[in-house]
Scaffold this active site. Structure first.
Site, mmCIF file in Angstrom:
data_model
loop_
_atom_site.group_PDB
_atom_site.id
_atom_site.type_symbol
_atom_site.label_atom_id
_atom_site.label_comp_id
_atom_site.label_asym_id
_atom_site.label_seq_id
_atom_site.Cartn_x
_atom_site.Cartn_y
_atom_site.Cartn_z
ATOM 1 N N GLU A 175 62.531 52.511 45.105
ATOM 2 C CA GLU A 175 62.864 53.130 46.397
ATOM 3 C C GLU A 175 61.838 52.761 47.467
ATOM 4 O O GLU A 175 62.185 52.614 48.639
ATOM 5 C CB GLU A 175 62.963 54.656 46.239
ATOM 6 C CG GLU A 175 64.052 55.121 45.282
ATOM 7 C CD GLU A 175 65.409 54.509 45.587
ATOM 8 O OE1 GLU A 175 65.753 54.378 46.780
ATOM 9 O OE2 GLU A 175 66.131 54.155 44.638
ATOM 10 N N ASP A 192 64.402 45.774 43.257
ATOM 11 C CA ASP A 192 63.999 45.623 41.853
ATOM 12 C C ASP A 192 62.771 44.718 41.738
ATOM 13 O O ASP A 192 61.823 45.015 40.997
ATOM 14 C CB ASP A 192 65.146 45.019 41.029
ATOM 15 C CG ASP A 192 66.184 46.054 40.621
ATOM 16 O OD1 ASP A 192 65.925 47.261 40.766
ATOM 17 O OD2 ASP A 192 67.265 45.643 40.157
#
Length: 414
Positions: A280, A356
């Site tokens: 995040e 990611d």
């Protein structure tokens, strides 16, 4: 009465093309859902084939429900616009009053009500029944209906406000309504991004800052390492609705926040939670909300300019616009959003892939990153070998195995 004649041949061809493209995509989606390829045995490196079969069964019905629901919505609006009986219904609505604005509001409400009634059984099946029998929903039926009524009430208010503004624009600014409309839409996106996390989201869930713990220490360490000033990391009581674990980044300006489901905090290891928070933070670092906002504004401008062409048969010059215009707008928007799904989702998948990579760079813990993907997939029965067309068309995140393989390729040990 407004009809499409010879002078609108190009417009009717555009409508036909749009409907045809939608039909092709819907058919390919349905075929892919009904007849998926055999599960690739190579997934056994990470998951059992029994789990893959179970996940495929779980995902089977919602995909069919989604496409059937879409076809019914499109069918209803198409019938309403282009059939004789549909035109008779609109004529009856016009006969109810000589007040133009009352007729317009009644048309907006009637179309909203029928569309909502069409959607209701599908929403109940996918949102409650299917989740309940698979053990993912933690809500009682009463609690689900309360949330549904909240959602529906918000949708009604926004639909009615949007409809009235739309009819004001096309009647008062006939020539440039689309330009003003795209500007107002852009303004709405900013308002929504800013206020939705602090006004609407708390209607459904409770949010509170993470208590002082090893997790808050970890968040501060990650933020320092990433060079970020992370203002708010909140815990959401998602367990009142679901067993699914998740986290997300939302808001702009002072409402920026990372929200973590309590199910994630309770059921996942500290290294996995660290990987989620780092992911995040990747969205935060890459300004994905701001980029999404700008892309939404650009997309709104493009859609509004296309609408000026598609809606021309219901936009007579120098006269008030007919109530059928609202049905035409709804149909056009559904079709345009559907056929543009592959582009929207491709952009989203790339953002998720970059987040990611950022998470892996920040944590340096490949085993934890892979374990997170494995546990998320197991606990939510993610399709482990989804049909390629469905991934291309509707996945806003890369499939689980794709994410794992991407992480493995990206990993650079110190």
């Amino acid at each position: 009465m407004i009809t499409i004649g010879n002078s609108f041949r190009r417009i009717s061809q555009a409508w036909f093309l749009l409907l045809s493209l939608t039909a092709v995509f819907a058919l390919l989606y349905l075929i892919s859902a009904l007849f998926p390829r055999p599960i690739d045995p190579s997934i056994s490196k990470y998951f059992s084939l029994a789990l893959a079969e179970k996940a495929r069964i779980y995902n089977y019905a919602p995909r069919i429900v989604y496409i059937v629901h879409l076809c019914l919505q499109i069918g209803f609006l198409t019938w309403l616009l282009f059939s004789t009986r549909g035109r008779i219904l609109f004529q009856r609505v016009r006969n109810l009053s000589r007040n133009y604005w009352l007729v317009s509001v009644l048309s907006i409400l009637a179309i909203w009500l029928v569309s909502t009634l069409i959607s209701l059984p599908f929403s109940y099946y996918s949102g409650y029944y299917w989740q309940k029998i698979w053990g993912f929903s933690t809500q009682s039926q009463v609690a689900w209906w309360i949330d549904y009524l909240k959602n529906t009430s918000i949708d009604l208010v926004l639909s009615l406000a949007g409809g009235i503004i739309f009819f004001l624009l096309v009647n008062k600014i006939s020539r440039y309504w689309w330009l003003v409309g795209s500007l107002l839409f852009s303004l709405w996106l900013v308002v929504e991004y800013f206020f939705w996390p602090i006004i609407v989201s708390p209607i459904f869930n409770h949010f509170e800052p993470l208590p002082k713990s090893a997790i808050t220490t970890m968040v501060n360490e990650l933020a320092h390492k990433a060079g970020l000033n992370v203002g708010s990391v909140l815990e959401m009581d998602a367990s009142k609705q679901t067993t699914f674990a998740n986290a997300y980044f939302t808001g702009v300006g002072s409402t920026k926040r990372i929200v973590i489901y309590d199910t994630l905090l309770k059921n996942y290891s500290l290294p996995e939670i660290k990987a989620v928070i780092a992911h995040e933070m990747g969205h935060w670092r890459h300004n994905d909300v701001a980029h999404g906002l700008l892309l939404g504004m650009a997309g709104g401008f493009i859609v509004f300019s296309i609408l000026t062409f598609l809606l021309k048969p219901w936009l007579p010059k120098n006269s008030t616009k007919p109530p059928e215009l609202w049905a035409a707008l709804q149909l056009a928007l559904i079709l345009l959003l559907f056929v543009s799904s592959p582009l929207q989702n491709a952009i989203s998948r790339q953002m998720e892939r970059n987040a990611d990579y950022f998470s892996l760079e920040l944590t340096g813990n490949l085993p934890a990153e892979i374990q997170l993907q494995e546990d998320l997939a197991r606990n939510s029965l993610t399709d482990l070998d989804p049909p390629g067309f469905i991934v291309w068309f509707s996945y806003d995140h890369p499939p689980t195995l794709t994410r794992i393989h991407d992480l493995e390729r990206e990993y650079r040990p110190n």
